[in-house]
Enzyme design. Sequence first.
Site, PDB file in Angstrom:
ATOM      1  N   SER A   1       0.825  -1.072   0.005  1.00  0.00           N
ATOM      2  CA  SER A   1      -0.095   0.123  -0.089  1.00  0.00           C
ATOM      3  C   SER A   1       0.918   0.948  -0.107  1.00  0.00           C
ATOM      4  O   SER A   1       1.696   1.719   0.619  1.00  0.00           O
ATOM      5  CB  SER A   1      -1.330   0.015   1.136  1.00  0.00           C
ATOM      6  OG  SER A   1      -0.972   0.764   1.394  1.00  0.00           O
TER       7      SER A   1
ATOM      8  N   HIS B   1      -0.810  -0.597  -4.482  1.00  0.00           N
ATOM      9  CA  HIS B   1      -2.089  -0.469  -4.171  1.00  0.00           C
ATOM     10  C   HIS B   1      -2.366   0.740  -3.766  1.00  0.00           C
ATOM     11  O   HIS B   1      -1.334   1.595  -2.658  1.00  0.00           O
ATOM     12  CB  HIS B   1      -2.662  -1.648  -2.655  1.00  0.00           C
ATOM     13  CG  HIS B   1      -4.208  -1.109  -2.083  1.00  0.00           C
ATOM     14  ND1 HIS B   1      -4.685  -1.871  -2.402  1.00  0.00           N
ATOM     15  CD2 HIS B   1      -4.471  -0.143  -1.411  1.00  0.00           C
ATOM     16  CE1 HIS B   1      -5.910  -1.728  -2.382  1.00  0.00           C
ATOM     17  NE2 HIS B   1      -5.898  -0.499  -1.065  1.00  0.00           N
TER      18      HIS B   1
ATOM     19  N   ASP C   1      -4.493   3.770  -2.355  1.00  0.00           N
ATOM     20  CA  ASP C   1      -6.135   4.331  -1.776  1.00  0.00           C
ATOM     21  C   ASP C   1      -6.262   5.928  -1.962  1.00  0.00           C
ATOM     22  O   ASP C   1      -5.941   6.928  -1.379  1.00  0.00           O
ATOM     23  CB  ASP C   1      -5.238   3.828  -0.288  1.00  0.00           C
ATOM     24  CG  ASP C   1      -5.354   2.406   0.139  1.00  0.00           C
ATOM     25  OD1 ASP C   1      -6.259   1.918  -0.114  1.00  0.00           O
ATOM     26  OD2 ASP C   1      -4.226   2.001   1.080  1.00  0.00           O
TER      27      ASP C   1
ATOM     28  N   MET D   1      -8.303   9.342  -0.947  1.00  0.00           N
ATOM     29  CA  MET D   1      -8.990   9.187   0.227  1.00  0.00           C
ATOM     30  C   MET D   1      -9.344  10.970   0.092  1.00  0.00           C
ATOM     31  O   MET D   1      -8.699  11.688  -0.117  1.00  0.00           O
ATOM     32  CB  MET D   1      -8.607   9.142   1.437  1.00  0.00           C
ATOM     33  CG  MET D   1      -7.857   7.804   2.099  1.00  0.00           C
ATOM     34  SD  MET D   1      -7.164   7.641   3.779  1.00  0.00           S
ATOM     35  CE  MET D   1      -6.413   5.819   3.389  1.00  0.00           C
TER      36      MET D   1
ATOM     37  N   HIS E   1      -8.176   1.754  -4.794  1.00  0.00           N
ATOM     38  CA  HIS E   1      -8.701   1.693  -4.330  1.00  0.00           C
ATOM     39  C   HIS E   1      -8.769   3.159  -4.021  1.00  0.00           C
ATOM     40  O   HIS E   1      -8.483   4.432  -3.393  1.00  0.00           O
ATOM     41  CB  HIS E   1      -7.889   0.965  -2.776  1.00  0.00           C
ATOM     42  CG  HIS E   1      -9.467   0.621  -2.006  1.00  0.00           C
ATOM     43  ND1 HIS E   1      -8.745   0.569  -0.550  1.00  0.00           N
ATOM     44  CD2 HIS E   1     -10.696   1.401  -1.179  1.00  0.00           C
ATOM     45  CE1 HIS E   1     -10.133   0.449   0.001  1.00  0.00           C
ATOM     46  NE2 HIS E   1     -11.032   0.697  -0.266  1.00  0.00           N
TER      47      HIS E   1
ATOM     48  N   MET F   1     -11.342   5.318  -1.249  1.00  0.00           N
ATOM     49  CA  MET F   1     -12.764   6.020  -0.339  1.00  0.00           C
ATOM     50  C   MET F   1     -13.172   7.285  -0.474  1.00  0.00           C
ATOM     51  O   MET F   1     -12.731   7.852  -0.106  1.00  0.00           O
ATOM     52  CB  MET F   1     -11.774   5.708   1.130  1.00  0.00           C
ATOM     53  CG  MET F   1     -10.652   4.351   0.913  1.00  0.00           C
ATOM     54  SD  MET F   1      -9.368   3.849   2.617  1.00  0.00           S
ATOM     55  CE  MET F   1      -8.613   2.859   2.220  1.00  0.00           C
TER      56      MET F   1
ATOM     57  N   MET G   1     -12.308  -4.925   4.059  1.00  0.00           N
ATOM     58  CA  MET G   1     -11.567  -4.046   5.035  1.00  0.00           C
ATOM     59  C   MET G   1     -11.155  -4.907   6.748  1.00  0.00           C
ATOM     60  O   MET G   1     -11.944  -5.103   7.183  1.00  0.00           O
ATOM     61  CB  MET G   1     -11.954  -2.874   4.954  1.00  0.00           C
ATOM     62  CG  MET G   1     -12.336  -1.638   3.602  1.00  0.00           C
ATOM     63  SD  MET G   1     -10.413  -1.496   3.273  1.00  0.00           S
ATOM     64  CE  MET G   1      -9.452  -0.869   4.845  1.00  0.00           C
TER      65      MET G   1
ATOM     66  N   ASP H   1      -7.815  -5.500   3.659  1.00  0.00           N
ATOM     67  CA  ASP H   1      -6.297  -4.677   3.658  1.00  0.00           C
ATOM     68  C   ASP H   1      -7.147  -3.899   4.740  1.00  0.00           C
ATOM     69  O   ASP H   1      -7.761  -4.221   5.552  1.00  0.00           O
ATOM     70  CB  ASP H   1      -6.882  -3.382   2.829  1.00  0.00           C
ATOM     71  CG  ASP H   1      -6.369  -2.161   2.955  1.00  0.00           C
ATOM     72  OD1 ASP H   1      -4.885  -2.313   3.538  1.00  0.00           O
ATOM     73  OD2 ASP H   1      -6.441  -1.012   1.965  1.00  0.00           O
TER      74      ASP H   1
END
Length: 216
Positions: free
Chosen positions: A8, A33, A35, A37, A66, A68, A137, A175
């Site tokens: 990540s 990965h 993320d 956000m 990913h 979010m 998650m 994750d």
Amino acid sequence: MATLVSPSLLAADFTCLQRDIDMINRSEADWLHMDIMDGVFVPNISFGFPVLEAVAGICQKPLDVHFMTVHPEEYIARTARLGAMMMNIHYEACTHLHRTIEEIHKTGMKAGVTLNPSTPVGMLEDIICDVDMVLLMSVNPGFGGQKFIEHSLDKVRRLRELIASSGSHALIEIDGGVQSETAPRLVEAGVDVLVSGSYVFKAEDPVSTIHFLKSL
């Protein structure tokens, strides 16, 4: 199938991003990965498309992106232009999940659906055959370095049963809190893809740490 590892980026050193991506490139990591956000869907802001585009230009591994965020469907075209392999969206953020999955597939990307810790796997019963991957998650999304939620193991097993009974070919990704103690148990429970942030990037030897996860 051998365990896949997707370190990540959230746990990387952003003052030395080139160095950390170079490490990923020479390691046995399968994917990277990322993320995204927005400070709305989760109580934190990570990084946006300028960082994504910079990383995409130097990373030799497939990008596992990913979201979010609220309204992840608004970012499908731009994510595809990055050359992302997987676009992962939250079940909780999509009013029209089937439509959004179809739109992701139309771009040539694979489609993943993420479940928060409190969302039961049964919510995917009518969509499981349409997705390429389910991300569970095992911490509450929004921050790295959190403690692993133990009931995630039972959730993996229930998801594995749903995939088998439906004839789906979806992978299971996990994750949150993935490290030396939890990773073997997760693989035994049925996880295909391990996402690991702090455990990899804060290690004395991240390449060896990735090798350990790959060997499970």
